[in-house]
Motif scaffolding. Structure first.
Motif, PDB file in Angstrom:
ATOM      1  N   ALA A 152       0.862  -1.199   0.000  1.00  0.00           N
ATOM      2  CA  ALA A 152       0.000   0.000   0.000  1.00  0.00           C
ATOM      3  C   ALA A 152       0.889   1.237   0.000  1.00  0.00           C
ATOM      4  CB  ALA A 152      -0.967   0.000   1.184  1.00  0.00           C
ATOM      5  N   ALA A 153       1.869   1.216  -0.904  1.00  0.00           N
ATOM      6  CA  ALA A 153       2.928   2.234  -0.865  1.00  0.00           C
ATOM      7  C   ALA A 153       2.450   3.615  -1.287  1.00  0.00           C
ATOM      8  CB  ALA A 153       4.089   1.795  -1.757  1.00  0.00           C
ATOM      9  N   SER A 154       1.301   3.682  -1.979  1.00  0.00           N
ATOM     10  CA  SER A 154       0.813   5.010  -2.382  1.00  0.00           C
ATOM     11  C   SER A 154      -0.182   5.565  -1.367  1.00  0.00           C
ATOM     12  CB  SER A 154       0.174   4.946  -3.767  1.00  0.00           C
ATOM     13  OG  SER A 154      -0.958   4.095  -3.724  1.00  0.00           O
ATOM     14  N   GLY A 155      -0.429   4.824  -0.280  1.00  0.00           N
ATOM     15  CA  GLY A 155      -1.240   5.358   0.819  1.00  0.00           C
ATOM     16  C   GLY A 155      -0.372   6.256   1.705  1.00  0.00           C
ATOM     17  N   VAL A 172      14.394   1.083  -1.993  1.00  0.00           N
ATOM     18  CA  VAL A 172      12.987   0.960  -1.616  1.00  0.00           C
ATOM     19  C   VAL A 172      12.134   0.492  -2.799  1.00  0.00           C
ATOM     20  CG1 VAL A 172      10.956   2.196  -0.760  1.00  0.00           C
ATOM     21  CG2 VAL A 172      13.217   2.687   0.204  1.00  0.00           C
ATOM     22  N   ILE A 173      11.346  -0.545  -2.551  1.00  0.00           N
ATOM     23  CA  ILE A 173      10.421  -1.070  -3.570  1.00  0.00           C
ATOM     24  C   ILE A 173       9.003  -0.913  -3.026  1.00  0.00           C
ATOM     25  CG2 ILE A 173       9.739  -3.102  -4.916  1.00  0.00           C
ATOM     26  CD1 ILE A 173      12.576  -4.221  -4.406  1.00  0.00           C
ATOM     27  N   GLY A 174       8.148  -0.263  -3.779  1.00  0.00           N
ATOM     28  CA  GLY A 174       6.762  -0.064  -3.367  1.00  0.00           C
ATOM     29  C   GLY A 174       5.838  -1.009  -4.114  1.00  0.00           C
ATOM     30  N   ILE A 175       4.730  -1.356  -3.468  1.00  0.00           N
ATOM     31  CA  ILE A 175       3.693  -2.169  -4.113  1.00  0.00           C
ATOM     32  C   ILE A 175       2.442  -1.306  -4.229  1.00  0.00           C
ATOM     33  CG2 ILE A 175       2.297  -4.276  -3.976  1.00  0.00           C
ATOM     34  CD1 ILE A 175       4.355  -5.361  -1.937  1.00  0.00           C
ATOM     35  N   ALA A 176       1.849  -1.265  -5.415  1.00  0.00           N
ATOM     36  CA  ALA A 176       0.603  -0.501  -5.603  1.00  0.00           C
ATOM     37  C   ALA A 176      -0.233  -1.207  -6.664  1.00  0.00           C
ATOM     38  CB  ALA A 176       0.903   0.934  -5.982  1.00  0.00           C
ATOM     39  N   GLU A 177      -1.423  -0.641  -6.910  1.00  0.00           N
ATOM     40  CA  GLU A 177      -2.394  -1.347  -7.751  1.00  0.00           C
ATOM     41  C   GLU A 177      -2.517  -0.788  -9.160  1.00  0.00           C
ATOM     42  OE1 GLU A 177      -4.237  -3.997  -6.848  1.00  0.00           O
ATOM     43  OE2 GLU A 177      -3.750  -4.052  -4.712  1.00  0.00           O
ATOM     44  N   THR A 178      -1.967   0.398  -9.404  1.00  0.00           N
ATOM     45  CA  THR A 178      -2.145   0.986 -10.741  1.00  0.00           C
ATOM     46  C   THR A 178      -0.832   1.575 -11.260  1.00  0.00           C
ATOM     47  OG1 THR A 178      -2.642   3.219  -9.935  1.00  0.00           O
ATOM     48  CG2 THR A 178      -4.529   1.706 -10.173  1.00  0.00           C
ATOM     49  N   GLU A 179      -0.809   1.781 -12.571  1.00  0.00           N
ATOM     50  CA  GLU A 179       0.365   2.363 -13.207  1.00  0.00           C
ATOM     51  C   GLU A 179       0.593   3.791 -12.728  1.00  0.00           C
ATOM     52  OE1 GLU A 179       2.287   0.310 -14.793  1.00  0.00           O
ATOM     53  OE2 GLU A 179       3.698   1.971 -14.899  1.00  0.00           O
ATOM     54  N   GLU A 180      -0.518   4.520 -12.563  1.00  0.00           N
ATOM     55  CA  GLU A 180      -0.417   5.915 -12.100  1.00  0.00           C
ATOM     56  C   GLU A 180       0.258   5.973 -10.729  1.00  0.00           C
ATOM     57  OE1 GLU A 180      -4.078   7.543 -10.806  1.00  0.00           O
ATOM     58  OE2 GLU A 180      -3.261   9.551 -10.541  1.00  0.00           O
ATOM     59  N   ALA A 210      13.996  -7.674  -6.874  1.00  0.00           N
ATOM     60  CA  ALA A 210      14.760  -7.936  -5.642  1.00  0.00           C
ATOM     61  C   ALA A 210      15.268  -9.376  -5.673  1.00  0.00           C
ATOM     62  CB  ALA A 210      13.884  -7.709  -4.410  1.00  0.00           C
ATOM     63  N   PRO A 211      16.080  -9.709  -6.693  1.00  0.00           N
ATOM     64  CA  PRO A 211      16.518 -11.108  -6.821  1.00  0.00           C
ATOM     65  C   PRO A 211      17.315 -11.598  -5.609  1.00  0.00           C
ATOM     66  CG  PRO A 211      17.685  -9.665  -8.369  1.00  0.00           C
ATOM     67  CD  PRO A 211      16.611  -8.843  -7.752  1.00  0.00           C
ATOM     68  N   GLU A 212      17.918 -10.661  -4.861  1.00  0.00           N
ATOM     69  CA  GLU A 212      18.688 -11.060  -3.664  1.00  0.00           C
ATOM     70  C   GLU A 212      17.799 -11.162  -2.428  1.00  0.00           C
ATOM     71  OE1 GLU A 212      22.011 -11.525  -3.958  1.00  0.00           O
ATOM     72  OE2 GLU A 212      21.827 -11.038  -6.090  1.00  0.00           O
ATOM     73  N   GLY A 213      16.531 -10.790  -2.562  1.00  0.00           N
ATOM     74  CA  GLY A 213      15.619 -10.838  -1.420  1.00  0.00           C
ATOM     75  C   GLY A 213      15.469  -9.479  -0.741  1.00  0.00           C
ATOM     76  N   ILE A 214      14.702  -9.476   0.362  1.00  0.00           N
ATOM     77  CA  ILE A 214      14.423  -8.207   1.055  1.00  0.00           C
ATOM     78  C   ILE A 214      14.876  -8.288   2.523  1.00  0.00           C
ATOM     79  CG2 ILE A 214      12.522  -7.478  -0.438  1.00  0.00           C
ATOM     80  CD1 ILE A 214      10.565  -8.692   1.519  1.00  0.00           C
ATOM     81  N   ASP A 215      15.295  -7.128   3.036  1.00  0.00           N
ATOM     82  CA  ASP A 215      15.771  -7.057   4.427  1.00  0.00           C
ATOM     83  C   ASP A 215      14.666  -6.592   5.371  1.00  0.00           C
ATOM     84  OD1 ASP A 215      18.754  -7.515   4.019  1.00  0.00           O
ATOM     85  OD2 ASP A 215      18.312  -5.931   2.567  1.00  0.00           O
ATOM     86  N   LEU A 216      13.728  -5.832   4.822  1.00  0.00           N
ATOM     87  CA  LEU A 216      12.630  -5.339   5.649  1.00  0.00           C
ATOM     88  C   LEU A 216      11.363  -5.327   4.805  1.00  0.00           C
ATOM     89  CD1 LEU A 216      11.204  -3.796   7.960  1.00  0.00           C
ATOM     90  CD2 LEU A 216      12.256  -1.694   7.122  1.00  0.00           C
ATOM     91  N   TYR A 217      10.331  -5.967   5.329  1.00  0.00           N
ATOM     92  CA  TYR A 217       9.019  -5.853   4.695  1.00  0.00           C
ATOM     93  C   TYR A 217       8.127  -5.040   5.625  1.00  0.00           C
ATOM     94  CZ  TYR A 217       4.367  -6.797   2.979  1.00  0.00           C
ATOM     95  OH  TYR A 217       3.075  -6.623   2.547  1.00  0.00           O
ATOM     96  N   TYR A 218       7.694  -3.873   5.148  1.00  0.00           N
ATOM     97  CA  TYR A 218       6.798  -3.000   5.913  1.00  0.00           C
ATOM     98  C   TYR A 218       5.390  -3.293   5.412  1.00  0.00           C
ATOM     99  CZ  TYR A 218       5.197   1.082   8.470  1.00  0.00           C
ATOM    100  OH  TYR A 218       4.558   1.901   9.370  1.00  0.00           O
ATOM    101  N   ASP A 219       4.626  -4.027   6.218  1.00  0.00           N
ATOM    102  CA  ASP A 219       3.343  -4.556   5.745  1.00  0.00           C
ATOM    103  C   ASP A 219       2.165  -3.687   6.165  1.00  0.00           C
ATOM    104  OD1 ASP A 219       1.545  -6.244   4.555  1.00  0.00           O
ATOM    105  OD2 ASP A 219       1.307  -7.496   6.332  1.00  0.00           O
ATOM    106  N   ASN A 220       1.460  -3.176   5.174  1.00  0.00           N
ATOM    107  CA  ASN A 220       0.245  -2.389   5.428  1.00  0.00           C
ATOM    108  C   ASN A 220      -1.014  -3.147   5.057  1.00  0.00           C
ATOM    109  OD1 ASN A 220       1.278   0.158   6.357  1.00  0.00           O
ATOM    110  ND2 ASN A 220       2.090   0.473   4.297  1.00  0.00           N
ATOM    111  N   VAL A 221      -0.861  -4.343   4.446  1.00  0.00           N
ATOM    112  CA  VAL A 221      -2.039  -4.977   3.841  1.00  0.00           C
ATOM    113  C   VAL A 221      -2.361  -6.386   4.355  1.00  0.00           C
ATOM    114  CG1 VAL A 221      -1.705  -3.609   1.757  1.00  0.00           C
ATOM    115  CG2 VAL A 221      -0.911  -5.953   1.795  1.00  0.00           C
TER     116      VAL A 221
END
Ligand code: NAP
Length: 330
Positions: A152-155, A172-180, A210-221
């Motif tokens: 929910a990176a655009s929240g 930083v890698i964000g997850i969102a639902e639209t191209e905008e 993130a082929p090497e994986g992630i160090d922190l997952y900040y979970d909003n969902v």
């Protein structure tokens, strides 16, 4: 003078919408010694409001049928029976979905409206910004060069958390639902990558970004996104459970399948509620205000007009959330 309020008229089972609320009019209360009467200018629309309507309430102070909806708001002092406030000053308080609210002076925070538009004091400079601050720095403990994934990176929380992690020299890698939304995260907020879930799955996206994986997952969902993110945890990584918005309106919660990844990754998982840290909010607020003033921290607000549209605004953040903080102009 009458006070328009929005009350809960039935408990939602599943998605919350306008049918669960109604407008009523009451008398405007008069302040007693130590109290302040505030004219609300903007009321806050936040995902946790749905949890307040749960039966039994998820939080101790839930909202019962027939009661006014709770929320943060920003407003102007109309009348004060406290030396701490004068008419005309702007304040943030927990005054709810109504035109006029009464509060003890000690429960109000005076704000400087020259710093940012009033709605920002309910977003980046309010409870969600403070949440991102503690979620990232206190619990996420990012180190420079580490990879941080944010859902929910655009929240409001997500975009603030991502920028704080960037300020800390993380990838930083964000997850969102639209191209905008993904475009905004990368072009405006300088996230390194954004995964558009309407175009590629999280698993595909993380394999690529993130082929090497992630160090922190900040979970909003929560839900399936959390489950899939667990597959990419690196050794000694952290998972911060800030929120579970994908689960707030569902009747049957998602059951995690990849929980064992916490074990093999020697990962830690930490859930938190920002209200528990209230005595420490001033520390976060002073930093967030400084960064906003220095333009190191960007923010965006979406305004619904008219208190009667607060239920519609609440429905929107679960169905077609805009970028940034949603508020209602009273
Ligand atoms: N721990 C605490 O004390 C604390 C404090 C504040 C907030 N939170 C939590 O933090 C999270 C974000 O809050 P916020 O203030 O940033 O909210 P917000 O500004 O209102 O934004 C809502 C976000 O949730 C996403 N969303 C909505 N429905 C979704 C679903 N079914 N599945 C996945 N994503 C969904 C929306 O983006 P898309 O439409 O692009 O998915 C949007 O980015 C929530 O879970 C909230 O409860 C926790």
């Amino acid at each position: 003078m009458k006070n328009k309020q929005i009350i809960l008229v039935k408990k939602p089972e599943g998605m919350i919408d306008e049918s669960h609320f109604a407008a009523v009019f009451t008398d405007v209360p008069a302040p007693k010694d130590g109290e302040v009467l505030v004219k609300n200018r903007y009321v806050s629309i936040d995902p946790y409001l749905r949890l307040l309507t749960e039966e039994p309430a998820t939080f101790s102070r839930g909202v019962q049928v027939g009661s006014r909806m709770e929320s943060w708001s920003v407003g102007e002092v109309l009348e004060s029976k406290s030396d701490a406030f004068k008419p005309g000053q702007f304040v943030v308080g927990y005054l709810g979905w109504q035109e006029y609210g009464l509060a003890e002076a000690r429960d109000l925070r005076r704000i400087d409206p020259s710093l940012a538009p009033l709605p920002a004091f309910l977003g980046v400079l309010g409870m969600p910004g403070i949440t991102a601050y503690f979620g990232i720095f206190r619990y996420g403990k990012p180190q420079a060069g580490q990879t941080v994934l944010i859902s929910a990176a655009s929240g409001t929380v997500g975009m603030t958390a991502g920028q704080l992690a960037k300020m800390h020299s993380c990838r930083v890698i964000g997850i969102a639902e639209t191209e905008e939304k993904c475009h905004y995260l990368v072009e405006e907020l300088h996230f390194d990558r954004a995964i558009n879930l309407s175009q590629r799955s999280l698993i595909e996206g993380l394999k690529e970004d993130a082929p090497e994986g992630i160090d922190l997952y900040y979970d909003n969902v929560g839900g399936e996104t959390l489950d899939n993110a667990l597959l990419f945890l690196r050794k000694n990584s952290r998972v911060v459970i800030c929120g579970m918005i994908s689960q707030y309106n569902v009747k049957t919660p998602y059951a995690l399948k990849n929980f064992d990844r916490l074990h093999s990754a020697r990962a830690t998982l930490k859930g938190f509620i920002v209200a528990d840290l209230m005595s420490q909010w001033p520390e976060a607020i002073s930093k967030l205000e400084r960064w906003v003033k220095e333009k190191k921290l960007k923010h965006k607000e979406n305004i619904f007009h008219g208190l009667e549209n607060a239920p519609k605004a609440l429905h929107s953040i679960f169905t077609a959330a805009p970028i940034g903080k949603t508020v209602v102009e009273v």
